[in-house]
Design an enzyme around this catalytic site. Structure first.
Site, short mmCIF file in Angstrom:
data_model
loop_
_atom_site.label_atom_id
_atom_site.label_comp_id
_atom_site.label_asym_id
_atom_site.label_seq_id
_atom_site.Cartn_x
_atom_site.Cartn_y
_atom_site.Cartn_z
N ASP A 364 -0.93 36.41 42.01
CA ASP A 364 -2.11 35.86 42.68
C ASP A 364 -3.36 36.08 41.83
O ASP A 364 -3.27 36.31 40.61
CB ASP A 364 -2.24 36.45 44.10
CG ASP A 364 -2.90 35.49 45.08
OD1 ASP A 364 -4.13 35.37 45.04
OD2 ASP A 364 -2.18 34.85 45.88
N ASP A 365 -4.51 36.07 42.43
CA ASP A 365 -5.81 36.16 41.75
C ASP A 365 -5.89 37.41 40.87
O ASP A 365 -5.23 38.42 41.14
CB ASP A 365 -6.89 36.25 42.86
CG ASP A 365 -8.27 35.92 42.34
OD1 ASP A 365 -8.44 35.77 41.12
OD2 ASP A 365 -9.18 35.81 43.19
N ARG A 441 -18.78 33.57 48.86
CA ARG A 441 -17.86 34.34 48.00
C ARG A 441 -18.32 34.36 46.53
O ARG A 441 -17.51 34.24 45.62
CB ARG A 441 -16.43 33.82 48.11
CG ARG A 441 -15.42 34.94 47.91
CD ARG A 441 -14.00 34.47 47.69
NE ARG A 441 -13.09 35.61 47.69
CZ ARG A 441 -11.89 35.62 47.14
NH1 ARG A 441 -11.42 34.57 46.55
NH2 ARG A 441 -11.15 36.70 47.18
N LYS A 474 -0.12 28.14 43.25
CA LYS A 474 -0.88 28.25 44.50
C LYS A 474 -2.31 27.81 44.17
O LYS A 474 -2.99 28.45 43.38
CB LYS A 474 -0.86 29.70 44.98
CG LYS A 474 -1.71 29.96 46.22
CD LYS A 474 -1.55 31.41 46.67
CE LYS A 474 -2.51 31.79 47.78
NZ LYS A 474 -2.48 33.24 48.06
N ASP A 476 -5.94 27.27 45.25
CA ASP A 476 -6.83 27.81 46.28
C ASP A 476 -8.19 27.11 46.25
O ASP A 476 -8.55 26.45 45.27
CB ASP A 476 -7.00 29.32 46.02
CG ASP A 476 -7.27 30.10 47.31
OD1 ASP A 476 -7.68 29.48 48.30
OD2 ASP A 476 -7.06 31.32 47.30
N MET A 477 -8.97 27.28 47.30
CA MET A 477 -10.32 26.70 47.39
C MET A 477 -11.06 27.54 48.42
O MET A 477 -10.89 27.35 49.62
CB MET A 477 -10.19 25.26 47.87
CG MET A 477 -11.35 24.36 47.60
SD MET A 477 -12.66 24.50 48.82
CE MET A 477 -13.68 23.14 48.38
N ASP A 546 -4.95 33.44 55.97
CA ASP A 546 -4.98 34.74 55.29
C ASP A 546 -4.57 35.85 56.24
O ASP A 546 -4.43 36.99 55.84
CB ASP A 546 -6.39 35.02 54.76
CG ASP A 546 -6.57 34.46 53.35
OD1 ASP A 546 -5.59 33.95 52.79
OD2 ASP A 546 -7.69 34.54 52.82
#
Ligand code: GLA
Length: 777
Positions: A364-365, A441, A474, A476-477, A546
């Site tokens: 992931d991130d 964010r 994946k 994301d936004m 989430d």
């Protein structure tokens, strides 16, 4: 089937009929939408001997007629229909009045595609299209309505195209995708609302009373605040009985659905791009196309409507290589490590994932540039070599060597101010030039209306997606829109910015998804902030929230299931206490709930106890056995209160799995039944549950009622005992008919109620659940 005869149009699906006609004034009136029947225009059309008092009549020749009363097929602002209009434009002379009259029609097998936007697909045999041309009586503009009929799943789609034939520019203030009028009242409007971690958490049912109900959003994305899927049902409809209409949009931006009860007690439902804060300039000869709206009807309650929607999404929205393939079971690194990742750590996780039986490992991130928190680096899509010295493909190779496929997280539509990309191209972010900017964010949205920005995203992502060993992405936004302004567009075009953003995104997706057909793309927007049919045209599955708390998830998945099939809902088992709620739910329940969607895990396998990992291994093995039914079976909702009940049935009705989940224990209430749905009443099924062992710790000091020695809670003795002694769980095993399973239900073994425990008692404390299996014998 499409029929046209003397200005009367009939669209028939397997079980529904939709009909409209040309009014004596030349405008289009609506006749009927509902259960399939033989149409009679004479019997169904509104009678007009006189117009209702204090209403407007169209002209001197039609003084008996008013557009304000009677179902219309489309309604333009300005000629006396005071209800929500379908279309409203500003002409060069300042007038806002339009008057569209029927001119011609065409029909064909197959369909016409929507320009610049995804739309439902199918073979020529699976769909038919009706195209209706209307012309503005005064301004000569052309309005084209497209209807596509999908007979097998009882779906009709609608959309519109407006062409400017005026000499000067025309400003489109609203052009909706669908308008649906009913000649009566008595409807309930249902919409789905929520927030981050509460995606579609609230199912809101509102009576359609005089006035309007609006489900709409300005967030720039379809949003978790208000999903574009809505329903209109006749009062009294239940999950399995009654008339239910569904409406959705193949669109990912601002949308609005408005349900209105007119002064004449007639119901109107319009849906499309949210007209508020929208405008579009059409120069002479230019056209504007709306996204496609999806309509369906079922007389079999909400479950019936959901069945139609599920079949439609599975067969006509989700596309590409992964559309019908079993989805891989993954471990995602996010909740295990957040930003604190490196190759060593990831490989340790991946190795545990492989041992547990996972098939895909997702980083992931946190893997690129200086990304060690959410303040920086979005836009700088270069691997951080301190974290990943062997790059993406180096890591992918090592993950592949463990027997897992490899995937990773990206957030292509965003930029941090603290990034090289922003320092180089500040004008590539959406912002009002020279003015303060709101924060979300710590990131800004790239101006996808700008073709140069589109090219940059395509180029940057192509580099990552081409890395050897990448088989899943994946996407994301994580920010909704503020300061909606495209530096690329002129001042007068700013009302177009957000729609052009969506068009830019679709262009990027078109290019990338065609270029990388083997990659499985999962959509994400802080979870389900962009869970819509537009995204599902590219992303076969979407990270639904989430929030992985099982209690929240059971509600969210129930709500998603009204409009979307479970093959699109990605669901993970995560750690406890849950990272979003701190709630503690049994591992078994976290699995049982997630297993009805596209299952994955998102927790630190390295830190879990041996016992938990054994349980996880067993869950994974079980899921693999049942995966096809879980992902592609027909999904039904049962009771949905303190008990949550689901049932999923294989296409041939030979296998089914059911969920029974409990919120809170009701003391001295031990008898529960499980009711199946969708089975073949004539087939015989073996009904079983999973045989589970329970930890004696769950009984606390109650064990002293039977233990020969005293066992203190939380003592070493209790730990040792818990390690060696497990309590047998109940077994359910019946050979029964499908009819019994659906109508009588299975009387389950009594739940624990303070009167002792043995294997004839169901251990069922707060948040417990069971999966039941039904297999034809
Ligand atoms: C969003 C997603 C999460 C995770 C983080 C990473 O919140 O929904 O699943 O990917 O971003 O920053």
């Amino acid at each position: 089937m499409i029929k046209e005869s003397k200005g009367c149009f009939e669209l028939h699906t397997a079980h529904t009929t939709y009909a409209f006609y040309v009014l004596p004034t030349g405008q289009l009136g609506h006749l009927y939408y509902g259960k399939r029947l033989k149409v009679s225009e004479e019997a169904m059309a509104e009678k007009h001997a006189f117009a209702p008092s204090n209403t407007i009549t169209p002209d001197q020749e039609h003084l008996e007629f008013s557009y304000e009363q009677g179902p219309m097929e489309i309604s333009a602002y300005g000629k006396g229909d005071t209800r929500e209009p379908f279309i409203s434009v500003v002409h060069a002379d300042g007038s806002r009045t339009s008057d569209f009259r029927y001119r011609s029609c065409y029909s064909r097998k197959g369909r016409t595609k929507v320009n610049g936007m995804p739309c439902a697909y199918g073979s020529e045999e699976e769909m038919e299209e009706l195209e209706i041309h209307l012309t503005d009586n005064s301004y000569k503009n052309e309005l084209i309505l497209y209807y596509v009929v999908f007979p097998a799943c009882d779906v009709i789609t609608k959309r519109a195209v407006l062409i400017n034939h005026e000499e000067e520019k025309l400003v489109v203030n609203r052009l909706m995708s669908s308008m649906l009028d009913f000649p009566e009242d008595g409807f309930v409007f249902t919409s789905f609302h929520g927030a981050h971690c509460r995606d579609v958490y609230e199912k809101v049912d509102r009576d359609v009373l005089p006035g309007k109900i609006e489900a709409s959003i300005y967030a720039g994305v379809s949003s978790n605040r208000c999903n574009p899927f809505t329903m209109l049902s006749r009062k009294g409809a239940t999950e399995d009985f009654g008339d239910v209409y569904g409406s959705n949009l193949v669109y990912s931006g601002n949308h609005a659905t408005i349900a209105e009860l007119s002064p004449f007690y007639e119901t109107r439902l319009v849906t499309g791009i949210n007209p508020a804060e929208f405008s579009w300039i059409l120069k002479k000869g230019e056209k504007f196309e709306t996204p496609e709206a999806i309509l369906s009807f079922s007389p079999k309650g909400f479950n019936g409507l959901s069945q139609n929607m599920h079949a439609f999404v599975q067969n006509h929205i989700v596309r590409g290589e992964w559309a019908k393939k079993d989805r891989p079971l993954l471990l995602n690194s996010w909740e295990a490590a957040y930003f604190d990742i490196n190759e060593h750590k990831l490989l340790k996780l991946a190795s545990e994932a492989a041992k547990a039986g996972c098939e895909l490992f997702v980083m992931d991130d946190g893997w690129f540039a200086e990304r060690s928190d959410d303040h920086r680096s979005l836009g700088d899509w270069e691997v951080n070599v301190k974290k990943l010295p062997n790059g993406i493909s180096g890591l992918a190779k090592k993950v592949n060597d463990l027997g897992l496929s490899f995937g990773l997280w990206v957030e292509p539509e965003m930029v941090n101010v603290d990034s090289d990309l922003y320092r180089e191209h500040p004008d590539w972010a959406m912002a009002v030039p020279g003015k303060d900017h709101a924060e979300g964010r710590n990131q800004r949205i790239l101006d996808l209306a700008n073709p140069k920005v589109q090219d940059y995203v395509i180029e940057a992502m192509s580099r990552i997606f081409s890395e050897e060993g990448v088989s899943y992405i994946k996407w994301d936004m994580n920010r909704i829109v503020s300061d909606a302004y495209s530096p690329y567009l002129s001042a007068e075009q700013q009302g177009e910015a957000l729609h052009r953003y969506v068009l830019g995104l679709y262009h990027i997706c078109d290019v990338l998804f065609e270029k990388f057909p083997h990659i499985l793309f999962e959509g994400c927007s802080s979870g389900g902030c962009r869970f819509d049919l537009g995204m599902l045209c590219y992303f076969p599955q979407i990270w639904a929230s989430d929030n992985t708390d099982a209690l929240c998830r059971v509600k969210m998945m129930t709500n998603y299931s009204y409009g979307y099939p479970m093959s699109t809902v990605s669901a993970h088992v995560s750690a406890c206490p849950n990272h979003q709620t701190l709630r503690i739910t049994p591992l078994e329940t976290r699995f049982n709930v997630a297993a009805f969607g596209v299952l994955g895990y998102e927790c630190n396998f390295c830190d879990m106890s041996k016992e938990e990992m054994e349980a996880v291994k067993a869950q994974i093995a079980l899921y693999k056995q049942w995966r096809h039914t879980m992902q592609y079976g027909q999904f039904y909702r049962g009771r949905n209160n303190n008990l949550h009940e689901w049932c999923v049935v294989s296409e041939d009705k030979r296998h089914a799995a059911g969920l029974l989940m409990h919120e809170l224990v009701l003391p001295n209430f031990a008898s529960h039944r499980f009711f199946a749905k969708g089975l073949d009443p004539k087939k015989t099924y073996r009904f079983t549950n999973r045989s589970l062992k329970h930890n004696i710790k769950a009984f606390g000091d109650l064990v002293n009622a039977v233990a020969p020695v005293h066992i203190k809670t939380d003592s070493l003795m209790q730990d040792i005992l818990a390690h060696f002694v497990k309590m047998d769980g109940e077994n359910e095993n019946y050979l029964v008919g499908g009819d019994l399973l659906m109508h009588s239900g299975i009387a389950l073994k009594q739940a624990f109620a303070s009167t002792g425990y043995n294997d004839n008692v169901r251990f069922f404390p707060d948040f417990s659940s069971r999966i039941y299996f039904m297999e034809e014998e």
